[in-house]
Write a protein that holds these residues in place. Structure first.
Motif, mmCIF file in Angstrom:
data_model
loop_
_atom_site.group_PDB
_atom_site.id
_atom_site.type_symbol
_atom_site.label_atom_id
_atom_site.label_comp_id
_atom_site.label_asym_id
_atom_site.label_seq_id
_atom_site.Cartn_x
_atom_site.Cartn_y
_atom_site.Cartn_z
ATOM 1 N N LYS A 251 0.898 -1.201 0.248
ATOM 2 C CA LYS A 251 -0.079 -0.232 0.009
ATOM 3 C C LYS A 251 0.888 1.255 0.023
ATOM 4 O O LYS A 251 0.564 2.569 -1.171
ATOM 5 C CB LYS A 251 -1.002 -0.216 1.241
ATOM 6 C CG LYS A 251 -1.854 0.954 1.011
ATOM 7 C CD LYS A 251 -2.698 1.444 0.224
ATOM 8 C CE LYS A 251 -3.622 2.037 0.256
ATOM 9 N NZ LYS A 251 -3.500 4.100 0.275
ATOM 10 N N ASN A 252 1.758 1.538 0.770
ATOM 11 C CA ASN A 252 3.169 2.173 0.285
ATOM 12 C C ASN A 252 3.236 3.231 -0.194
ATOM 13 O O ASN A 252 3.785 3.511 -1.371
ATOM 14 C CB ASN A 252 3.872 2.181 2.004
ATOM 15 C CG ASN A 252 3.069 2.528 3.567
ATOM 16 O OD1 ASN A 252 2.109 2.912 3.675
ATOM 17 N ND2 ASN A 252 3.904 1.575 4.458
ATOM 18 N N ALA A 253 4.167 0.859 -0.909
ATOM 19 C CA ALA A 253 4.203 1.335 -2.518
ATOM 20 C C ALA A 253 3.492 2.008 -3.642
ATOM 21 O O ALA A 253 3.927 2.836 -4.686
ATOM 22 C CB ALA A 253 5.092 0.301 -2.772
ATOM 23 N N LEU A 254 2.565 1.817 -3.499
ATOM 24 C CA LEU A 254 1.037 2.036 -4.538
ATOM 25 C C LEU A 254 1.016 3.893 -4.730
ATOM 26 O O LEU A 254 1.441 4.590 -4.783
ATOM 27 C CB LEU A 254 0.145 0.993 -4.158
ATOM 28 C CG LEU A 254 -0.979 1.801 -4.849
ATOM 29 C CD1 LEU A 254 -0.817 1.705 -6.709
ATOM 30 C CD2 LEU A 254 -2.914 0.576 -4.919
ATOM 31 N N ASP A 255 0.839 4.389 -2.911
ATOM 32 C CA ASP A 255 0.569 5.374 -3.072
ATOM 33 C C ASP A 255 2.141 6.337 -2.510
ATOM 34 O O ASP A 255 1.639 7.322 -3.846
ATOM 35 C CB ASP A 255 0.963 5.602 -1.082
ATOM 36 C CG ASP A 255 -0.200 5.158 -0.528
ATOM 37 O OD1 ASP A 255 -1.066 4.393 -0.910
ATOM 38 O OD2 ASP A 255 -0.547 5.131 0.741
ATOM 39 N N ALA A 256 3.362 5.622 -2.956
ATOM 40 C CA ALA A 256 4.532 6.561 -3.633
ATOM 41 C C ALA A 256 4.491 6.734 -5.342
ATOM 42 O O ALA A 256 4.751 7.189 -5.959
ATOM 43 C CB ALA A 256 5.695 5.503 -3.186
ATOM 44 N N PHE A 257 3.609 5.234 -5.513
ATOM 45 C CA PHE A 257 3.510 5.262 -7.363
ATOM 46 C C PHE A 257 2.973 6.325 -7.521
ATOM 47 O O PHE A 257 2.988 6.984 -8.392
ATOM 48 C CB PHE A 257 2.932 3.703 -7.833
ATOM 49 C CG PHE A 257 2.357 4.482 -9.284
ATOM 50 C CD1 PHE A 257 3.826 4.190 -10.099
ATOM 51 C CD2 PHE A 257 1.628 3.966 -8.938
ATOM 52 C CE1 PHE A 257 2.920 4.271 -11.195
ATOM 53 C CE2 PHE A 257 0.297 3.911 -10.312
ATOM 54 C CZ PHE A 257 1.496 3.843 -11.516
ATOM 55 N N ALA A 258 1.553 6.156 -7.005
ATOM 56 C CA ALA A 258 0.249 7.602 -7.722
ATOM 57 C C ALA A 258 0.894 8.579 -7.708
ATOM 58 O O ALA A 258 0.671 9.853 -8.443
ATOM 59 C CB ALA A 258 -0.714 7.132 -6.635
ATOM 60 N N LYS A 259 1.976 9.524 -6.559
ATOM 61 C CA LYS A 259 2.625 10.338 -6.123
ATOM 62 C C LYS A 259 3.623 11.015 -7.742
ATOM 63 O O LYS A 259 3.757 11.696 -7.640
ATOM 64 C CB LYS A 259 2.730 10.782 -4.787
ATOM 65 C CG LYS A 259 1.909 10.934 -3.459
ATOM 66 C CD LYS A 259 2.784 10.823 -2.511
ATOM 67 C CE LYS A 259 1.569 10.700 -1.374
ATOM 68 N NZ LYS A 259 2.431 10.541 -0.122
ATOM 69 N N ASP A 260 3.930 10.182 -7.546
ATOM 70 C CA ASP A 260 5.345 10.366 -8.597
ATOM 71 C C ASP A 260 4.660 9.860 -10.055
ATOM 72 O O ASP A 260 5.064 11.424 -10.765
ATOM 73 C CB ASP A 260 6.244 8.757 -8.677
ATOM 74 C CG ASP A 260 7.377 9.148 -8.967
ATOM 75 O OD1 ASP A 260 7.768 10.028 -9.137
ATOM 76 O OD2 ASP A 260 7.630 8.441 -10.283
ATOM 77 N N CYS A 261 3.107 9.229 -10.130
ATOM 78 C CA CYS A 261 2.926 9.532 -11.262
ATOM 79 C C CYS A 261 2.050 10.701 -11.807
ATOM 80 O O CYS A 261 2.574 11.060 -12.740
ATOM 81 C CB CYS A 261 1.613 8.232 -11.723
ATOM 82 S SG CYS A 261 0.966 7.959 -13.215
ATOM 83 N N VAL A 262 1.507 11.127 -10.524
ATOM 84 C CA VAL A 262 0.585 12.103 -10.821
ATOM 85 C C VAL A 262 2.358 13.360 -11.083
ATOM 86 O O VAL A 262 1.422 14.691 -12.268
ATOM 87 C CB VAL A 262 -0.007 12.651 -9.816
ATOM 88 C CG1 VAL A 262 -0.535 14.003 -10.074
ATOM 89 C CG2 VAL A 262 -1.276 12.039 -10.016
ATOM 90 N N ALA A 263 2.446 13.625 -10.622
ATOM 91 C CA ALA A 263 3.953 14.543 -10.128
ATOM 92 C C ALA A 263 4.327 14.235 -11.856
ATOM 93 O O ALA A 263 5.485 15.922 -12.113
ATOM 94 C CB ALA A 263 5.078 14.183 -9.336
ATOM 95 N N GLN A 264 4.343 13.405 -13.390
ATOM 96 C CA GLN A 264 5.244 13.837 -13.880
ATOM 97 C C GLN A 264 3.999 13.488 -15.440
ATOM 98 O O GLN A 264 4.601 12.762 -16.224
ATOM 99 C CB GLN A 264 5.988 11.736 -14.412
ATOM 100 C CG GLN A 264 7.466 12.688 -12.800
ATOM 101 C CD GLN A 264 7.995 11.242 -13.134
ATOM 102 O OE1 GLN A 264 8.658 11.029 -14.308
ATOM 103 N NE2 GLN A 264 8.620 10.390 -12.194
ATOM 104 N N THR A 265 2.764 13.542 -15.058
ATOM 105 C CA THR A 265 1.788 13.861 -16.325
ATOM 106 C C THR A 265 1.379 12.452 -16.387
ATOM 107 O O THR A 265 2.021 11.500 -16.658
ATOM 108 C CB THR A 265 1.720 14.070 -17.351
ATOM 109 O OG1 THR A 265 2.626 15.234 -16.816
ATOM 110 C CG2 THR A 265 0.965 14.472 -17.988
ATOM 111 N N CYS A 266 0.480 12.031 -15.690
ATOM 112 C CA CYS A 266 0.075 10.628 -15.647
ATOM 113 C C CYS A 266 -1.519 9.979 -16.284
ATOM 114 O O CYS A 266 -2.029 11.451 -15.971
ATOM 115 C CB CYS A 266 -0.691 10.085 -13.698
ATOM 116 S SG CYS A 266 -0.448 8.272 -13.340
#
Length: 490
Positions: A251-266
């Protein structure tokens, strides 16, 4: 998050210059001549991640006979499959690897990851093996793997599928099943140490390989040489604790992925919450309507496996975004390929033994056999922290396993009297969450804890120059990292 990936995505086994203290090496590398127990020859059956033959003249393969049952050392033998890459410089001994699983092929693992450990190969023969019950070493075989890996824990007949699958393992691999546990694999490690001619075992264990190394150090503390345990697993945890802790980690990894994805246009959402909702909605839809991929289907279970596999490493996050976005549009090939890589499905439709060996080893390593009520409790607890991983964990199949659990030798760790053992844990590791690293280091009594602040499963392969420099310095020169050293994210 639009990126072009030019490297092969290696998931699951995968697989920080920390401040170091210049101390005298308490474990000088001692060696003697090989015993001749292994007849090394060119490898003939290696394959790359693409399923194509892998030929490398620097790699040698061989077999070592060990007792099937260590209670009967002169009885029936089992042949372990080994691989070796000889040192390119002034050799000081052998370095034995276990890349995790449990159930991962060390022969295939070293063949694919050899370049990542080339610096260590300047002074060591790099050695690995298929542990007992894995692939070339009497690998555990079971029934319909396509059906097994496609199953979703949310279906009504999941428990029946687990029961039927366990019964098929008994039919196809009954003789090996009682003897595949970690305690026996630790004894195999000592036979390998002797066969390569080393007085001390120099060892690099990743993920489950940390448990194997810790059990070896408990059984043979005086034979411990230079030891590194990366992505530490706490062997003492119950099935429930393991399932819940890993659910939190992913869940923590999914949270981090989602934040990173949005930061780079997702492509999956405008906010981290939208990204996670999009993935959850997509997985749920697949339960009722799988996506056709040639003559196969991307089911909810396989899609979930692909997502989880990609969360093992930050390097694979761009692939995850692209794969889910494509599958939502009807092209499930990438996500299915990610699931196949994780489950060991080859391009020709056959499987390695990863998904069967992991069940066999985990179930024999523990005496836990739980009830319907316990399963429901585990599902409730995992679902509360991570709905994507709401399931009964190992307990779902171990309750039906045809071989009894051992006396928990694989769960008790105390290496008192051994040389110092380096234990690494990553703050963003989803599969072996960080909290297990200090617990393992403390249980060993001789642990030297190193913390990696970054994402992903395993620190050495993260790309952190800090970790690489620290561990290479230890293996090559014998200089231990300082206890409680920290390396920043790569």
């Amino acid at each position: 998050m639009k990126k072009t990936l030019t490297t092969t995505l290696l998931l699951a086994t995968a697989l920080t210059a920390c401040s170091t203290a210049a101390q005298p090496d308490p474990t000088p590398v001692a060696k003697k001549k090989e015993t001749g127990a292994v007849a090394w020859a060119p490898c003939t059956d290696l394959t790359g991640p693409d399923g194509k033959p892998l030929k490398d003249a620097s790699m040698e393969c061989g077999r070592l006979a060990v007792p099937l049952d260590y209670a009967k050392p002169d009885g029936e033998k089992l042949d372990l499959a080994l691989i070796r890459i000889k040192a390119t410089g002034d050799r000081i001994g052998s370095l034995v690897f276990n890349f995790g699983g449990p159930g991962g092929s060390g022969v295939d693992g070293l063949a694919m990851l050899a370049k990542a450990f080339a610096s260590l190969g300047t002074r060591y023969d790099l050695v690995s093996f298929d542990p007992r019950g894995v692939d070339r070493s009497s690998g555990v075989k079971c029934g319909d793997l396509d059906k097994f890996v496609s199953a979703s824990p949310n279906t009504a007949d999941f428990d029946r599928l687990m029961k039927d699958f366990a019964a098929s393992c008994a039919r196809e691999s009954g003789k090996i099943l009682p003897h595949v546990g970690t305690a026996n694999a630790a004894e195999d490690l000592d036979r390998i140490r002797a066969a390569v001619g080393d007085d001390k075992l120099n060892y690099f264990g990743l993920s489950y390989g940390t448990q194997l190394g810790a059990v070896y150090a408990t059984k043979h503390p005086k034979n411990v040489g230079r030891f590194v345990l990366d992505a530490a697993l706490d062997p003492s945890v119950s099935f429930k604790e393991r399932a819940v802790t890993q659910a939190k980690g992913f869940k923590n990894a999914l949270d981090a992925f989602a934040k990173d994805c949005v930061a780079q246009t997702c492509d999956l959402g405008a906010s981290p919450a939208d990204v996670q909702k999009d993935i959850a909605t997509f997985l749920k839809a697949l339960e009722d309507k799988p996506v056709k991929v040639g003559d196969r289907e991307l089911t909810g279970g396989l899609a979930q496996t692909g997502v989880i596999a990609a969360l093992y490493s930050k390097l694979s996050w761009p692939v995850l975004e692209q794969a889910v976005a494509a599958a939502k549009k009807g092209n499930g090939q990438a996500l299915l390929s990610m699931a196949d890589l994780y489950t060991g499905r080859r391009p020709d439709g056959t499987y390695n033994t990863m998904m069967t060996s992991v069940q066999a080893i985990n179930c024999v390593d523990s005496t836990e056999r739980i009830t319907d009520a316990d399963i429901a409790d585990v599902k409730k607890a995992t679902g509360a922290v991570n709905p994507m991983m709401e399931n009964g964990g190992l307990a779902s199949i171990c309750r039906h396993w045809p071989a009894r659990g051992t006396n928990d030798d694989a769960k008790r760790v105390d290496a008192t009297g051994s040389a110092p053992i380096v234990v690494m844990g990553g703050k963003g590791d989803p599969a072996t969450p960080y909290e297990w690293a200090p617990r393992l280091a403390a249980s060993l009594k001789t642990g030297v804890l190193v913390t990696y602040e970054g994402e992903g499963h395993g620190a050495y392969l993260s790309g952190s120059s800090c970790v690489t420099r620290s561990i290479d310095t230890y293996f090559l020169n014998g200089t231990l990292p300082q206890n409680n050293a920290t390396c920043p994210a790569a």
